[in-house]
Design a protein around this motif. Structure first.
Motif, mmCIF file in Angstrom:
data_model
loop_
_atom_site.group_PDB
_atom_site.id
_atom_site.type_symbol
_atom_site.label_atom_id
_atom_site.label_comp_id
_atom_site.label_asym_id
_atom_site.label_seq_id
_atom_site.Cartn_x
_atom_site.Cartn_y
_atom_site.Cartn_z
ATOM 1 N N GLU A 274 -10.046 3.046 -1.213
ATOM 2 C CA GLU A 274 -10.238 4.015 -0.131
ATOM 3 C C GLU A 274 -11.213 5.086 -0.603
ATOM 4 O OE1 GLU A 274 -5.809 3.862 1.833
ATOM 5 O OE2 GLU A 274 -6.143 5.232 0.168
ATOM 6 N N TYR B 25 -2.443 -10.897 -6.336
ATOM 7 C CA TYR B 25 -2.326 -9.493 -5.940
ATOM 8 C C TYR B 25 -3.515 -9.135 -5.058
ATOM 9 C CZ TYR B 25 -5.647 -8.613 -9.712
ATOM 10 O OH TYR B 25 -6.753 -8.625 -10.512
ATOM 11 N N GLN B 26 -3.336 -8.066 -4.315
ATOM 12 C CA GLN B 26 -4.388 -7.575 -3.428
ATOM 13 C C GLN B 26 -4.410 -6.060 -3.528
ATOM 14 O OE1 GLN B 26 -3.625 -8.548 0.661
ATOM 15 N NE2 GLN B 26 -5.716 -8.164 1.277
ATOM 16 N N PHE B 27 -5.596 -5.489 -3.517
ATOM 17 C CA PHE B 27 -5.712 -4.032 -3.552
ATOM 18 C C PHE B 27 -6.814 -3.590 -2.613
ATOM 19 C CE2 PHE B 27 -8.596 -5.555 -6.821
ATOM 20 C CZ PHE B 27 -9.714 -4.754 -6.685
ATOM 21 N N ILE B 28 -6.768 -2.318 -2.262
ATOM 22 C CA ILE B 28 -7.818 -1.728 -1.439
ATOM 23 C C ILE B 28 -8.398 -0.522 -2.170
ATOM 24 C CG2 ILE B 28 -6.890 -2.515 0.767
ATOM 25 C CD1 ILE B 28 -5.804 0.290 1.230
ATOM 26 N N ARG C 252 -5.421 1.312 -4.355
ATOM 27 C CA ARG C 252 -3.996 1.097 -4.082
ATOM 28 C C ARG C 252 -3.673 -0.389 -4.096
ATOM 29 N NH1 ARG C 252 -1.348 2.319 0.455
ATOM 30 N NH2 ARG C 252 -3.111 1.906 1.804
ATOM 31 N N THR D 128 -1.768 -3.280 -2.628
ATOM 32 C CA THR D 128 -1.185 -3.470 -1.303
ATOM 33 C C THR D 128 -0.248 -4.662 -1.230
ATOM 34 O OG1 THR D 128 -3.116 -4.744 -0.600
ATOM 35 C CG2 THR D 128 -3.091 -2.378 -0.096
ATOM 36 N N ARG D 129 -0.415 -5.632 -2.116
ATOM 37 C CA ARG D 129 0.406 -6.832 -2.068
ATOM 38 C C ARG D 129 0.388 -7.516 -3.421
ATOM 39 N NH1 ARG D 129 -1.384 -10.898 2.437
ATOM 40 N NH2 ARG D 129 -0.889 -9.035 3.623
ATOM 41 N N SER D 130 1.517 -8.085 -3.808
ATOM 42 C CA SER D 130 1.566 -8.910 -5.006
ATOM 43 C C SER D 130 2.706 -9.908 -4.882
ATOM 44 C CB SER D 130 1.748 -8.055 -6.267
ATOM 45 O OG SER D 130 3.022 -7.451 -6.290
ATOM 46 N N GLN E 233 6.499 -9.659 -6.704
ATOM 47 C CA GLN E 233 6.411 -8.207 -6.528
ATOM 48 C C GLN E 233 6.319 -7.508 -7.885
ATOM 49 O OE1 GLN E 233 6.367 -6.268 -3.640
ATOM 50 N NE2 GLN E 233 5.996 -8.222 -2.646
#
Length: 71
Positions: free
Chosen positions: A59, A54-57, A22, A24-26, A29
């Motif tokens: 899961e 950008y940042q993603f995780i 996912r 989570t941040r960019s 945007q």
């Protein structure tokens, strides 16, 4: 004079139904496209710089070992 560069990046794409990636941040945007594609259409003045990040995780169930997450 303005320039309009396009920056393209791809997030990891999981083929396993229990692993989810996912965004989570960019900044700026952006919406995540198909197959994890990110595309920024920028507008910059001559000699202007802009930071894009950008940042993603990822899961996944705790009992599932996922390789390739080391940074």
């Amino acid at each position: 004079m303005n320039i309009k560069p396009q920056l393209t990046e791809q997030l990891p794409v999981s083929r396993h139904e229990q692993i989810k990636v996912r965004l989570t941040r960019s900044n700026p945007q952006i919406q995540l496209g198909e197959m994890g594609i990110l595309e920024w259409d920028l507008l910059l003045a001559s000699q202007e710089q802009q930071e894009v990040y950008y940042q993603f995780i990822v899961e996944h169930p705790s009992d599932l070992t996922v390789l390739g997450l080391e940074i």
